[in-house]
Design an enzyme around this catalytic site. Structure first.
Site, PDB file in Angstrom:
ATOM      1  N   LYS A   1    -107.840  42.900  30.089  1.00  0.00           N
ATOM      2  CA  LYS A   1    -108.421  43.116  28.770  1.00  0.00           C
ATOM      3  C   LYS A   1    -109.654  42.226  28.588  1.00  0.00           C
ATOM      4  CE  LYS A   1    -105.465  46.094  27.049  1.00  0.00           C
ATOM      5  NZ  LYS A   1    -105.871  47.451  26.625  1.00  0.00           N
TER       6      LYS A   1
ATOM      7  N   GLU B   1    -112.512  50.854  30.924  1.00  0.00           N
ATOM      8  CA  GLU B   1    -112.103  51.699  29.804  1.00  0.00           C
ATOM      9  C   GLU B   1    -112.893  51.347  28.537  1.00  0.00           C
ATOM     10  OE1 GLU B   1    -107.906  52.357  29.027  1.00  0.00           O
ATOM     11  OE2 GLU B   1    -107.421  51.497  30.993  1.00  0.00           O
TER      12      GLU B   1
ATOM     13  N   LYS C   1    -103.107  59.791  26.446  1.00  0.00           N
ATOM     14  CA  LYS C   1    -101.915  59.171  25.866  1.00  0.00           C
ATOM     15  C   LYS C   1    -101.256  60.174  24.931  1.00  0.00           C
ATOM     16  CE  LYS C   1    -103.830  54.473  25.984  1.00  0.00           C
ATOM     17  NZ  LYS C   1    -104.319  53.327  25.174  1.00  0.00           N
TER      18      LYS C   1
END
Length: 371
Positions: free
Chosen positions: A165, A220, A269
């Site tokens: 992250k 991402e 998702k």
């Protein structure tokens, strides 16, 4: 079909603390706040679904999902559980958006339909289990030394890829990746996720170019999802392939991103797509466009991640899995479901349907409502 008529629907809140806060650029998460939907049919089939609402991504919370689910249940009760597209259309007519709670109902209905067909969900959807699924493991946003230690631990535990992250300043994010590479070496597969944290195209391009030397597989959602028209410029200037996540909710988002040539990868998702029905459309669009696909999730338990694993077996274009968050739970409320094996292998249960339920004792203690 009278036997597959929906006879009863129950909605539960599922609350589980995390081992430690999970931090991304959108903020920290300290606990799981999910909703479980259980659908029973006249012929005795019981379907389970779960959603993990995310305020800053899909605009839903455990409270909104619990309430909106009570709009859906009385309307769906009495309908044919095998009319999957019809059920989603009914929910769409009742309320716009709310993809998270819609996904819990959609998953539960697919569980029923696949049980009725005598097939695992992936086979019911036309997939197969010829490929082995592997999950990455995510390093939460923190100081470089802590992120390095976590990455080294995940490497030692055998995870085949590490996801990091990011989303801070150029200097801070470069320092984080430099520290992680110093710990795990130059070759271990490494992926990054900014969760929109770099905001603008210019800033994202600068950071991505600064990270070019660190052998990163993909990045991402580098910019604010509202700026998706700028994503193709980021892709063109980035030495690291771009994956759309928050900007790819449903099939319409996917079609726009493909038309714009905005990215090389899509992250699907169930909680963004309203469940299997739309997720499969996204997968078909991505596959036809030659994109590489990932299936991920939010903070679902092993039940929700089992549904994601079924989805991952429905397309050869799905090559990446991000199924690690149940490993952060302090307690596991799931009976059956996926199992995590050595080397990040994710093993699906045998048998028809989803193959996962929530422990009855957990459901009895939960806030609940029944129709």
């Amino acid at each position: 079909m009278p036997g597959t008529t929906i006879q009863a629907i129950s909605i539960y809140q599922l609350l589980v603390p995390l081992r430690e806060p999970f931090v991304i650029s959108l903020g920290p998460l300290a606990a799981v706040q999910n909703v479980v939907v259980v659908i029973r049919t006249q012929d005795g089939h019981v379907g389970f679904g779960e959603c993990s609402p995310f305020l800053t991504i899909n605009g839903e919370s455990v409270d909104t999902c619990f309430v909106v689910g009570q709009y859906f249940a009385p309307v769906l009760k009495g309908r044919d559980a095998l009319d999957l597209a019809g059920a989603l259309a009914v929910m769409d007519r009742i309320i716009y958006g709310n993809s998270s709670i819609k996904s819990a109902f959609d998953i539960a209905l697919h569980d029923v339909a696949a049980q009725h067909a005598g097939l695992p969900i992936y086979a019911f959807l036309g997939g197969n289990n010829r490929k082995t699924l592997h999950t990455d493991m995510t390093v939460s946003l923190d100081a470089p030394a802590k992120m390095q230690a976590d990455a080294v631990r995940f490497q030692q535990e055998g995870f085949p890829a590490i996801k990091v992250k990011l989303g801070g300043t150029l200097e801070d994010d470069v320092a984080r990746i430099r520290a992680i590479r110093a710990g795990i070496g130059p070759a271990h597969p490494l992926r990054i996720d900014a969760n929109q944290g770099w905001q603008t195209a210019d800033r994202a391009i600068a950071v991505l170019q600064a990270l070019a030397a660190f052998n990163i597989e993909h990045c991402e959602e580098p910019i604010l999802r509202q700026h998706f028209m700028e994503l193709s410029r980021v892709r063109a200037a980035s030495p690291i392939p771009i994956m759309a996540d928050e900007s790819c909710g449903d099939e319409h988002d996917a079609a726009r991103l493909i038309q714009l040539q905005a990215c090389q990868l899509l992250n699907i998702k169930l909680g963004k797509s309203s469940g299997f029905h739309r997720a499969r459309i996204i997968a078909r669009l991505g596959e036809a466009a030659g994109l590489t696909l990932q299936v991920g999730g939010f903070l679902e338990s092993r039940l929700g991640m089992t549904a994601a694993a079924h989805l991952a077996l429905t397309s050869d274009a799905i090559r990446h899995c991000d199924f690690d968050t149940p490993l952060l739970f302090t307690d596991d409320p799931v009976v059956g479901g996926i199992r995590y094996r050595a080397g990040g292998v994710v093993e699906l249960p045998a048998g028809p349907g989803l193959g996962a339920t929530i422990d009855d004792a957990v459901l009895r203690r939960a806030q609940q409502v029944h129709f």
